[in-house]
Write an enzyme that holds these catalytic residues in place. Sequence first.
Site, PDB file in Angstrom:
ATOM      1  N   HIS A 356       0.799  -1.225   0.000  1.00  0.00           N
ATOM      2  CA  HIS A 356       0.000   0.000   0.000  1.00  0.00           C
ATOM      3  C   HIS A 356       0.834   1.277   0.000  1.00  0.00           C
ATOM      4  CE1 HIS A 356      -4.105  -1.596   0.638  1.00  0.00           C
ATOM      5  NE2 HIS A 356      -3.521  -2.555   1.335  1.00  0.00           N
ATOM      6  N   LYS A 553      -8.360  13.354   5.181  1.00  0.00           N
ATOM      7  CA  LYS A 553      -7.500  12.185   5.169  1.00  0.00           C
ATOM      8  C   LYS A 553      -6.479  12.333   6.293  1.00  0.00           C
ATOM      9  CE  LYS A 553      -6.615  12.990   0.867  1.00  0.00           C
ATOM     10  NZ  LYS A 553      -6.548  11.938  -0.110  1.00  0.00           N
ATOM     11  N   ARG A 554      -5.717  11.281   6.506  1.00  0.00           N
ATOM     12  CA  ARG A 554      -4.653  11.337   7.507  1.00  0.00           C
ATOM     13  C   ARG A 554      -3.750  12.538   7.238  1.00  0.00           C
ATOM     14  NH1 ARG A 554       0.279   8.368   6.985  1.00  0.00           N
ATOM     15  NH2 ARG A 554      -0.705   7.331   5.216  1.00  0.00           N
ATOM     16  N   LYS A 559       0.714  14.069   1.777  1.00  0.00           N
ATOM     17  CA  LYS A 559      -0.655  14.334   1.335  1.00  0.00           C
ATOM     18  C   LYS A 559      -0.902  15.825   1.127  1.00  0.00           C
ATOM     19  CE  LYS A 559      -2.466  10.078   3.368  1.00  0.00           C
ATOM     20  NZ  LYS A 559      -2.913   9.396   2.148  1.00  0.00           N
ATOM     21  N   THR A 661      -8.835   5.974  -1.824  1.00  0.00           N
ATOM     22  CA  THR A 661     -10.235   5.569  -1.998  1.00  0.00           C
ATOM     23  C   THR A 661     -11.156   6.738  -1.680  1.00  0.00           C
ATOM     24  OG1 THR A 661     -10.189   4.658   0.254  1.00  0.00           O
ATOM     25  CG2 THR A 661      -9.896   3.109  -1.567  1.00  0.00           C
ATOM     26  N   LYS A 665     -14.813   7.975  -3.396  1.00  0.00           N
ATOM     27  CA  LYS A 665     -16.041   8.289  -2.656  1.00  0.00           C
ATOM     28  C   LYS A 665     -16.532   9.690  -2.997  1.00  0.00           C
ATOM     29  CE  LYS A 665     -14.246   5.372   0.989  1.00  0.00           C
ATOM     30  NZ  LYS A 665     -13.367   5.378   2.168  1.00  0.00           N
TER      31      LYS A 665
END
Length: 815
Positions: A356, A553-554, A559, A661, A665
């Site tokens: 991942h 998100k985290r 990110k 993901t 969504k």
Amino acid sequence: MTTPTTKTDVATLLDRVERESGRAPDQTSLEVWMRTTAHACRAELAQRLNHTMRTDRQRGAKRVHYLSMEFLMGRALTNALAALELDGSFREAAERAGVDPGEVLEREPDAALGNGGLGRLAACFLDSLATLGVPSFGYGLRYAYGMFDQRIRGGQQLEEPCDWLRDGNPWELHRPELRFGVGFGGHVETYTDDEGGERRRWRPAQIVRATAYDFIVPGHGTERVAVLRQWQASPDQPIDFAAFSRGDYQAAGAAKLAAETLNWVLYPDDSTDAGRRLRLRQEFFLVSASLQDLIARHLEDNTGLSSLAERAAIHLNDTHPALAVPELLRLLIDVHHLSWDAALAQCRAALSYTNHTLLPEALETWPVAMLEELLPRHLELIYELNARWLDHVRRHFPGDEELVARTSLVDEGGQRRVRMAPLSIIASKRVNGVSKLHSQLMVETIFADYAKIVPTRFCNVTNGVTPRRWLAQANPALAALLDARLGGAGSGEPDWRTHLDRLAELEPLAEDPEFRRELLAAKLHNKALLAKLIRRNLGLPIDPSSLFDVQIKRIHEYKRQLLNLLHVVARYQAICDEPEKSWVPRTVIFAGKAASAYVTAKQIIRLIHDVARVVNGDPRVHGRLRLVFLPNYGVSLAERLFPAADLSEQISTAGKEASGTGNMKFALNGALTIGTWDGANIEMAEAVGREHFFIFGLDAEGVRATRAAGYAPREHYEQSPTLRRVLDAIAEGVFSPGEPERYRGLVGQLLERDTYLLLADFADYLAAQAKADALFERPDDWARVAALNIAGMGSFSSDRTIRDYVETIWELPGE
């Protein structure tokens, strides 16, 4: 299997509420209503479980065993009611008793069994495994406190235990008959078996008992279910009675505390030696209990273990369960007396591994000394496996000792460590990435040497999400619109909830003005609900007609929440410069947790709050820009955020995001994506049309070339007045006047290193945001593109993902 016949009607449910509470239904608390309804669902799910298990056993089915350190399940009641077709009965029963069914559903706590995308993916997979009728078990740990509850105080993240099991879990089935011993420490000895052969066996110093708790996951449109089997640790002996008798109560309970700690928290802080040891113990506890369970089940139905791989697919969700490799070898060789060659053949036929991450620092390794202390027999088996592997490498690549060193399971540089990703690779039959780009980069970068040696072992399975939870459950307004246009359950047409490819039929409707109006109305409804939640929780008024720009998100540097925030500051400064200009109103929403020991990520959270305090309080902005951070992000909050978003921020440094993901969504719920050419963004843009995405910045090749050329982030600062003004404001304390130096180090890191190339992508990111503004000013055109995004999401169902696993990796016959 056929669609089930509902057994729990309105009268039955009302009677159950009265029996369990001892009160009339109209005098029963909402919490009791929630638990009672859950118990009613669980009773029917248990019948389905028995039917499923009996059917699978009778036909000798091959089962999937999905090992994961986390399963982010969220609330279960709404999903179960829908799958069991009990939602109508529940609502009627509640309303007869004068109870608001929505308030009952809100009383259910989120199951604290996961943290982020890895765990939510695993939860989606269980839903799809059940719905597709794939015989399966998920295996995880029964965490008492999960990751943590995030609280914000003074703009800073504080961690508190998430005591989600305080009032019990109405969903789980305790299986006290399923108990297995898991060992730690001790020594290994040689002995002679009955045939005169020399064997090795492990004598652990400590035994912890693993007891099973089952959570049943229903399928939709079928009586099939999947099982999440969670392990609870307890000591072999509850207390040391001798120590208790002499008054040494702490010593008397030491074993109990050591065992129960295994179930306390997901991902203990591994910045300390104690935290690292606990995580290693947790990972081994998971795999040992799970493998003993599946072997015991196999032996109930088969005469030996030579057929194990024919009946069991064992899947490792990332490297956390990698100790399954030496533990399976130990069980087969030491306990069941298979030969080394036979045991290794079973491993390589049964095991498979999903990677991942492309971040080398995120690939787990464990100190040899720690393994030697806690798992001495497993270290021996790893050494033997490594020797066999390196012999293979030398035979096929003679003279290349550098390749031998690079692919060894043991990293000899500095502190000797065992590499868990390579361990998973060399013992598995298949290794997959989770998007096309990720799988390509995986074999070109972090696993290039292994791909050279065993090239056919690597493959891709792009992630997906379950439309049952992430559209039907989370977004009733849009689901109703899709039912009206595509036909819902019972319409005679395949239901889009289980045949998501039917969303392609929406593409011509994107040209229908009435459909676009209905789509905008559904979105506005969801935005109004979220605005109400923000007002209630944070006291901040939000304009539902503004552009809802969401990044959830985290919190992690790659990110790039910080890049998003730089844009917010630039927009704020521009509004202050020209307050009379006609600005597109925008509400920027963040949510996410930072790991407790991740200092920079926690500093970014604090900066978001500091900027929000200034922006939201400046009268010159006059509501045209709002900045919101919603604390304690989890599944239930996500179910509010995805349907309300207009713009989805997927802005990781290209080449760093494996898949994502959340991006799926958002698009499934009609949000447009602003993002880099990275992860599953690529496949989504190809499905929808790149022109309908706001793609910006360097791609993965551009990132490599920029770094190879000697990236100098300060040049971007010097050449861009807008960027320079933003960074200067942050560094000089404009947003932290009480502590002007607070963010000088954070800005310094960007100017000196900028590891994730925020400054290189800044200008293009602002240009893409301007394009989003321009399109949002044309609501009809925005709705058209939103409709096309939804229409293109058919292949991003976790049902498709599971079918790919079944065909490409698990090789389940007849499925």
